[in-house]
Scaffold this active site. Structure first.
Site, PDB file in Angstrom:
ATOM      1  N   VAL A  62      22.561  40.176  11.437  1.00  0.00           N
ATOM      2  CA  VAL A  62      21.674  40.901  10.522  1.00  0.00           C
ATOM      3  C   VAL A  62      22.480  41.645   9.463  1.00  0.00           C
ATOM      4  CG1 VAL A  62      19.828  42.609  10.329  1.00  0.00           C
ATOM      5  CG2 VAL A  62      19.959  41.153  12.362  1.00  0.00           C
ATOM      6  N   ALA A  99      31.310  49.572   8.179  1.00  0.00           N
ATOM      7  CA  ALA A  99      32.148  49.955   9.318  1.00  0.00           C
ATOM      8  C   ALA A  99      32.024  48.907  10.423  1.00  0.00           C
ATOM      9  CB  ALA A  99      31.727  51.322   9.850  1.00  0.00           C
ATOM     10  N   LYS A 148      16.370  48.977  18.610  1.00  0.00           N
ATOM     11  CA  LYS A 148      15.221  49.272  19.473  1.00  0.00           C
ATOM     12  C   LYS A 148      15.643  49.926  20.776  1.00  0.00           C
ATOM     13  CE  LYS A 148      15.298  44.343  20.399  1.00  0.00           C
ATOM     14  NZ  LYS A 148      16.130  43.924  19.249  1.00  0.00           N
ATOM     15  N   GLU A 188      11.605  49.652  10.571  1.00  0.00           N
ATOM     16  CA  GLU A 188      10.672  48.523  10.540  1.00  0.00           C
ATOM     17  C   GLU A 188      11.191  47.329  11.337  1.00  0.00           C
ATOM     18  OE1 GLU A 188       7.615  47.119  10.480  1.00  0.00           O
ATOM     19  OE2 GLU A 188       7.250  48.152   8.588  1.00  0.00           O
ATOM     20  N   LYS A 203      10.363  47.465  22.644  1.00  0.00           N
ATOM     21  CA  LYS A 203       9.450  47.376  21.503  1.00  0.00           C
ATOM     22  C   LYS A 203       8.097  47.988  21.844  1.00  0.00           C
ATOM     23  CE  LYS A 203      11.842  43.309  19.730  1.00  0.00           C
ATOM     24  NZ  LYS A 203      11.931  41.826  19.841  1.00  0.00           N
ATOM     25  N   GLY A 226      15.901  36.900  14.044  1.00  0.00           N
ATOM     26  CA  GLY A 226      16.518  36.014  13.072  1.00  0.00           C
ATOM     27  C   GLY A 226      17.237  36.883  12.067  1.00  0.00           C
TER      28      GLY A 226
END
Lengths: 446, 446
Positions: free
Chosen positions: A17, A46, A106, A130, A206, A312
């Protein structure tokens, strides 16, 4: 290009990500500046090892191992390392240095959310997350803002792509769990160690985040009841199919009336993750592959569904960048951040006090009177029968001739209390007429 | 109850939505205060006739005809009158008096949006309008905030419940348009004068709002190409069904590359409302009854869908109240409102320059050489054929014996430019071999 105020953006972590976020921040810099009303300067990334290979082509000089120095000079800190530490310490440092924080973590929010949100409140900063609840699907703002004037009654979420991929393939191909899992690992849909996904830990995190938002209550992770999908076999799939259901791993967040609940209104909530039977005509039943969806029932808005890709790298990066633009807009607009709304503070019920419908599958001896005995035990246990189907088990071993065959009873119940149901199933197992409790599954969605 | 700062909330209009908003503001006052961090005091409701009967039981003393006095003393003004005037004047007065504004007025935003947003920017106030685009479905915040870091490529929205109800019943029951419309009027799904819905005016207003948000461009209503559903008959429905499609009134907002576009990047957008053929397996095809759904394709996030009830007093009230809570939180947090992002300022293409796929249905004489002639005209017109199906029209009148029968040609095209397609259809109609152009429908969603 307009001469915008410049904001310093620090990125912690450059995995799947993080690399995408860094690449998109640079690629779409002008567009993002126009939308945010501020130039978003990526001042550093970092990482543990600046020389490790990355998914995206990023200049070597952006990388640093000195996260502390990077954080204290930043206006916006994006945390994409995952895990509890050093993420927690870094985020607290960022907030105390006056930065807004964007995170997809999360695990951290589900365990240390209140500490982090309190720290943000104290300095008037904001935490955006989000990407932490359902990948790229915008669900945080709808729950936090759009539905803030409504009363959410129930959320049913397919929030883990790996388990949905596995269950969907088992359902459509009739394959077994182990076989599909192995294939999912080969194709990159499941990790080498799939525990976090298939045992429901990821979904439980979640669920805690979604329930906290929906019910304005800080829901600790250990209040989330969690069961994974490893006991779902081909036989359970076939039986579900036969009865008009599909099996989905659901995160259920529900507002309940509970007479014993320790709240002024007698209201309580339940947050639970388990494989459940969902009617085939329910919108959640058509969520295929690794996709996610969150079905929300609200008092005024009625039924809503939010659908899209789950995890993803690039999808999650979309959610992260939306948060970065929001953080930048707030920085420009001034004022303090809007804190989390947790003042409802509803008690979270233990699973035993939750009510739902069940499907119980039993192996019993095929003798007269067995059904009456089973029905009697259910009735005594305050579990009311809605449907019963009896099938002779074709593969039943009958070692002794003239011995009674084995029949299979599939019992659909009306709404029952989990503790009553569970006690009743124990009594059935010990009754002498039940050879084996094949499965007990909850029914959700109607 | 916590001793909150009190905010003065003024309501303009007390129709189906307004009555619900007023009732819910009062019923859930404590809960809303906890969530907003401020008490939301409904100080008055401006209406034309304070003594008219209302859907909700509201104290007579709340009602006033003096909207001006009500507005200038308010912190938050909720405009639910609809129409252009006096809504526009009242909203401008509210903003200049320092109030934040919540509105569900799609007609006003689609025509005077830039004027209103500019007025808000000048005083640092905010305008909230979640209820103006897809009823209770949270779509404004996802587009405005969650996807602000992504690039939206295309939106396909079913944003009008009345037309979806009519088309869905025509599809499922095989009924005719007039029959279903009359029934929809009886059941309250369609107005006595259904023009705004069935001619696509309502959908076009929503399309302008969605496109403005998605493409960071102020899209004027008159740039939206609009066609209604009145020409969709039973025959068109049957033909769509036969070919694996369902007909939906779609609001399509699309980012396009256009060599002639007057923009630095060669990018442009198209915003259009028309009945289109949607493949039956597309998620939008399963949106039934009066429900709405917005399907969004974004560069990084991939495919997303937002689904829920469209219009409806209480559903829309949910969206309005969410906005009221957001406005209150912003009031408490301080700082200026975040304005609309319109700096991309992409040109909106006329319909002639849009490309899509088409299905053309023609009545031709059943003679040798006709197909070759038709194919030749299409090819000259730069319209490439993907599929052709020929059926003898069984009900064709053959007045003269030995006269050639009438055949029906259903031609599916590859992607073509609308102007080319339209010119080609004109040439087909004038060619002598085509008896009648039965229908030309766009194909969207694959």
């Amino acid at each position: 290009m307009t001469d915008y105020r410049r904001l310093r953006v620090a990125l912690l972590g450059a995995g799947a990500v993080g690399s995408q976020v860094a690449a998109l921040l640079r690629k779409h810099a002008d567009e993002l500046a126009d939308r945010a009303g501020a130039a978003l300067d990526l001042v550093g990334i970092a990482v543990r090892n600046p020389d490790a290979p990355r998914d995206a082509d990023l200049p070597r000089e952006l990388f640093t191992t000195d996260s502390e120095q990077l954080i204290v000079g930043a206006d916006i800190v994006i945390e994409l390392m995952g895990g509890i530490e050093p993420a927690r310490t870094d985020i607290l440092l960022a907030l105390s240095s006056g930065a807004d924080v964007v995170t997809a973590n999360k695990a951290l929010l589900a365990t240390h959310g209140p500490e982090i949100f309190d720290a943000a409140d104290q300095v008037g900063a904001s935490v955006y997350y989000e990407a932490a609840a359902a990948g790229a699907i915008p669900i945080i703002r709808p729950l936090r803002d759009s539905l803030a004037g409504d009363r959410v009654q129930r959320i049913m979420g397919i929030v883990n792509g790996t388990t949905n991929y596995i269950l969907d393939r088992m359902d459509s191909e009739g394959s077994g769990f182990d076989e599909v899992l192995a294939d999912a690992q080969k194709l990159g849909y499941a990790e080498a160690d799939p525990t976090a996904d298939i045992e429901g830990y990821d979904a439980a995190q979640k669920a805690a985040i979604l329930a906290s938002l929906a019910f304005h209550t800080a829901v600790p992770l250990d209040a989330v009841h969690r069961e994974g999908i490893t006991r779902i076999d081909k036989q359970a799939m076939d039986a579900a199919h036969h009865a008009g259901y599909v099996i989905k791993l659901l995160a259920v967040c529900e507002r309940l009336a509970d007479a014993e609940a320790d709240s002024p209104t007698g209201e309580a909530i339940s947050v639970r993750v388990y494989p459940a039977l969902v009617p085939r005509e329910h919108p959640l039943a058509s969520v295929h592959g690794a996709n996610n969806a969150v079905f929300v029932q609200a008092e005024a808005a009625g039924n809503l569904m939010f659908y899209g890709a789950g995890a993803g790298g690039v999808q999650t990066a979309s959610a992260v960048l939306g948060d970065v633009v929001s953080a930048a807009r707030r920085h420009i607009a001034g004022g303090v951040g809007v804190g989390e709304s947790t003042r409802a503070n509803l008690p979270v019920l233990p699973i035993g006090r939750v009510t739902t419908r069940y499907q119980i599958t039993l192996e019993v001896s095929d003798e007269p009177g067995v059904l009456a005995t089973v029905a009697g035990i259910l009735s005594e246990g305050r579990v009311s029968i809605a449907t019963v189907e009896q099938t002779i088990e074709p593969t039943a071993p009958t070692e002794v001739e003239d011995a009674p065959g084995v029949a299979r009873l599939v019992i659909g119940t009306h709404t029952a209390r989990e503790q009553d149901l569970s006690d009743t199933v124990d009594r059935l197992a010990a009754s002498g007429v039940v050879g084996r409790v094949v499965s007990v599954l909850r029914v959700e969605g109607n």
